[in-house]
Design an enzyme around this catalytic site. Structure first.
Site, mmCIF file in Angstrom:
data_model
loop_
_atom_site.group_PDB
_atom_site.id
_atom_site.type_symbol
_atom_site.label_atom_id
_atom_site.label_comp_id
_atom_site.label_asym_id
_atom_site.label_seq_id
_atom_site.Cartn_x
_atom_site.Cartn_y
_atom_site.Cartn_z
ATOM 1 C CG ASP A 1 62.745 56.857 7.590
ATOM 2 O OD1 ASP A 1 63.592 57.359 8.353
ATOM 3 O OD2 ASP A 1 61.578 57.278 7.464
ATOM 4 C CB ILE A 2 59.755 54.036 11.184
ATOM 5 C CG1 ILE A 2 60.618 52.881 11.730
ATOM 6 C CG2 ILE A 2 58.311 53.883 11.660
ATOM 7 C CD1 ILE A 2 60.703 52.845 13.237
ATOM 8 C CD GLU B 1 62.616 58.785 11.976
ATOM 9 O OE1 GLU B 1 62.041 59.602 11.257
ATOM 10 O OE2 GLU B 1 63.279 59.125 12.985
#
Length: 571
Positions: free
Chosen positions: A438-439, A481
């Site tokens: 996950d960004i 994301e």
């Protein structure tokens, strides 16, 4: 059936030692019986030649019905004349069949066979008291001797053919098949013509040849036309079957592979090329098959009217070339040097040429005009099947891929994950690992640089992931994301190493923004938090593996400060 070069040389040597000397011995021992009947001799030779150049081709095998003429010639003029005529007939037949250079050994091979058949059956006839010019109508004994001669002649012919098949051609197929049955039936049907011709010739002279030769020639033509129509019907039936089979294929490569495979089974194909129309004035080679194997080579594109394929495209019609000298001036050089016959056909869909098919054979005159028509029909089926396959692949891609990142979507990932767990349960897999990333602070990126810039980051990250993972696993966009990487046969340590490589590839190299709110190209750095879980060590089902990898991501990486990799732990 290939014959070894040493065997071919031996055949020529045997002919040289046997046939010329045998002919001379026959002339001395059984001299010809005619006195000034050169016109009659010429007439019989003409009839022999007509029969020789008009074989009945049945089941792709030429049936050589010369026995009835040979019988009448033998009874009328003796063994030597019949032997000369038989030798001439063999040469004419093989010339008519247009055998290739590598098959030239068949000429002496057949000359030897016909010499032995003529000589041995003639010796048997004379040994039993037979005479040249017998009166078959008033002398039943002579009629029986002539019948014995015909039977011995046919039997010797079959014995020698069997010997050739097993000891020269090394064939393991049974000789007593369909071809043997057809030849036997046609031979015994036509042999009475020999007796009729001889007896009629004794009564009416040369007029007999006209009454017998014309009906036989007409019958040969009828047989040939009938067989040609049967062959075309068979091709049409096969074409329809191939069309249905191609329609069932849902992938473009599958359609192309099946198309070329079926063409190679129907026709003598040594080389096959499929060109695709890439724009209004260019052709590009998309498939190249040489001697049954696919060849990967870069070949320049062709313009309209350039090369054989360009001519076919421009004229929008098929072409058939029987030898290299007919097409050499058009070729652009990629066709192998040993190719001779070429059959090229446009692939048409909705009256537009969408491609070109080109087939080549090492043999001269390998293709017929009727085959050009059949291939043209097959290309129509092929065009429809290719278009359907392209539509299917496009629809499939759209349903399985993320439109933005071009990665697989969650639906596809879920399907693959379940399939991999099935393999795990069936012991086809030992281990299965999952990476979820996950960004970090992605919302802030969107707020600062705009959502379009956020999309650019997602697309570039997808490209980096695909390059890093390659064929070792499946990369998919999990949502927003978040991304997932499924690694079959990767244990937790290997998955952790892969996840660390991914983390560094994100953190250490800036991402380029082309469409940020600042309207100038910028580079920014981002980080990602990553969780790793492995089955069956951490999970016994697909849902648990995802849940535990997700827990490792948020508990072990996000809460611990982000920009790190965490593996699932029960502690």
């Amino acid at each position: 059936m290939a014959v070894q070069p040493k065997m071919k040389k031996a055949i020529f040597l045997v002919w040289l030692l046997l046939v010329p000397a045998g002919m001379w011995f026959t002339f001395q021992t059984f001299p010809p019986h005619f006195s000034g009947q050169w016109l009659h001799i010429f007439a019989f030779l003409t009839l022999t030649s007509i029969v020789a150049i008009m074989p009945m081709v049945i089941n792709n095998t030429p049936i050589f019905l010369i026995q009835w003429v040979s019988l009448a010639t033998f009874l009328s003029f003796g063994l030597f004349v019949e032997m000369i005529f038989a030798q001439a007939a063999v040469i004419l037949l093989l010339l008519r069949l247009r055998i290739q250079k590598e098959q030239y050994f068949r000429i002496p091979l057949n000359l030897i066979m016909f010499f032995l058949v003529s000589f041995l059956s003639g010796v048997v006839y004379y040994s039993l008291g037979g005479q040249t010019g017998p009166n078959l109508i008033n002398d039943p004994h002579s009629l029986w001797l002539a019948a014995v001669y015909a039977l011995v002649n046919y039997s010797l012919n079959q014995v020698i053919i069997t010997f050739y098949l097993y000891f020269i051609y090394k064939s393991k197929e049974s000789y007593f098949g369909k071809d043997f049955i057809v030849e036997t039936i046609t031979t015994f049907i036509t042999l009475p013509l020999g007796f009729v011709l001889y007896m009629f010739y004794n009564q009416e002279g040369l007029l007999a040849l006209l009454f017998v030769a014309i009906p036989f020639a007409s019958l040969s033509i009828i047989f040939k036309l009938y067989y040609s129509s049967e062959k075309i019907n068979e091709y049409l039936q096969k074409a329809a079957e191939i069309g249905h089979q191609m329609a069932e294929r849902l992938e473009v490569n599958g359609v192309i592979d099946l198309f070329i495979q079926k063409l190679s089974e129907m026709l003598p194909v040594d080389y096959a090329y499929i060109f695709d129309v890439v724009n209004e004035d260019e052709l590009q080679l998309v498939r190249r098959i040489e001697c049954g194997a696919r060849v990967q080579t870069e070949i320049a594109k062709f313009k309209k009217n350039e090369g054989i394929s360009g001519v076919v495209w421009n004229k929008q019609k098929g072409y058939l070339y029987n030898s290299k000298k007919e097409w050499k001036s058009y070729s652009k050089g990629f066709v192998p040097a040993d190719a001779e016959s070429i059959l090229a056909v446009p692939i048409v869909r909705n009256k537009n040429v969408i491609g070109v098919l080109m087939l080549a054979s090492k043999r001269k005159r390998a293709y017929e005009k009727s085959q050009l028509m059949i291939v043209d029909i097959l290309c129509s089926y092929f065009a429809v099947a290719i278009e359907n396959a392209k539509h299917y692949e496009l629809t499939k891609t759209q349903s399985e891929r993320c439109a933005l990142t071009k990665l697989y979507n969650y639906r596809y990932f879920e399907k693959v994950l379940n399939e991999e767990f099935d393999k795990l349960f069936q012991f086809e897999r030992k281990v299965l690992s999952l990476i979820i990333l996950d960004i970090d602070h992605f919302k802030a990126v969107n707020d600062t640089y705009g959502h379009q810039s956020g999309n650019e980051i997602l697309s570039e990250l997808a490209a980096r992931l695909s390059k890093l993972v390659g064929s070792r696993g499946t990369v998919a966009r999990y949502g927003g994301e978040e991304f997932v990487v499924l690694l079959p046969e990767a244990n937790k340590e290997e998955a952790f190493q892969m996840a660390e490589m991914i983390r560094q590839a994100i953190a250490n190299w800036p991402f380029t923004l082309h469409q940020s709110l600042e309207l100038t190209q910028q580079q920014i750095k981002i980080t990602a938090s990553i969780g790793v879980a492995t089955a069956p060590e951490d999970a016994e089902d697909a849902l648990a593996l995802v849940r535990h990898a997700d827990r490792a991501l948020y508990v072990g990486a996000k809460r611990a400060g982000r920009n790190r990799v965490a593996e699932y732990s029960t502690c």
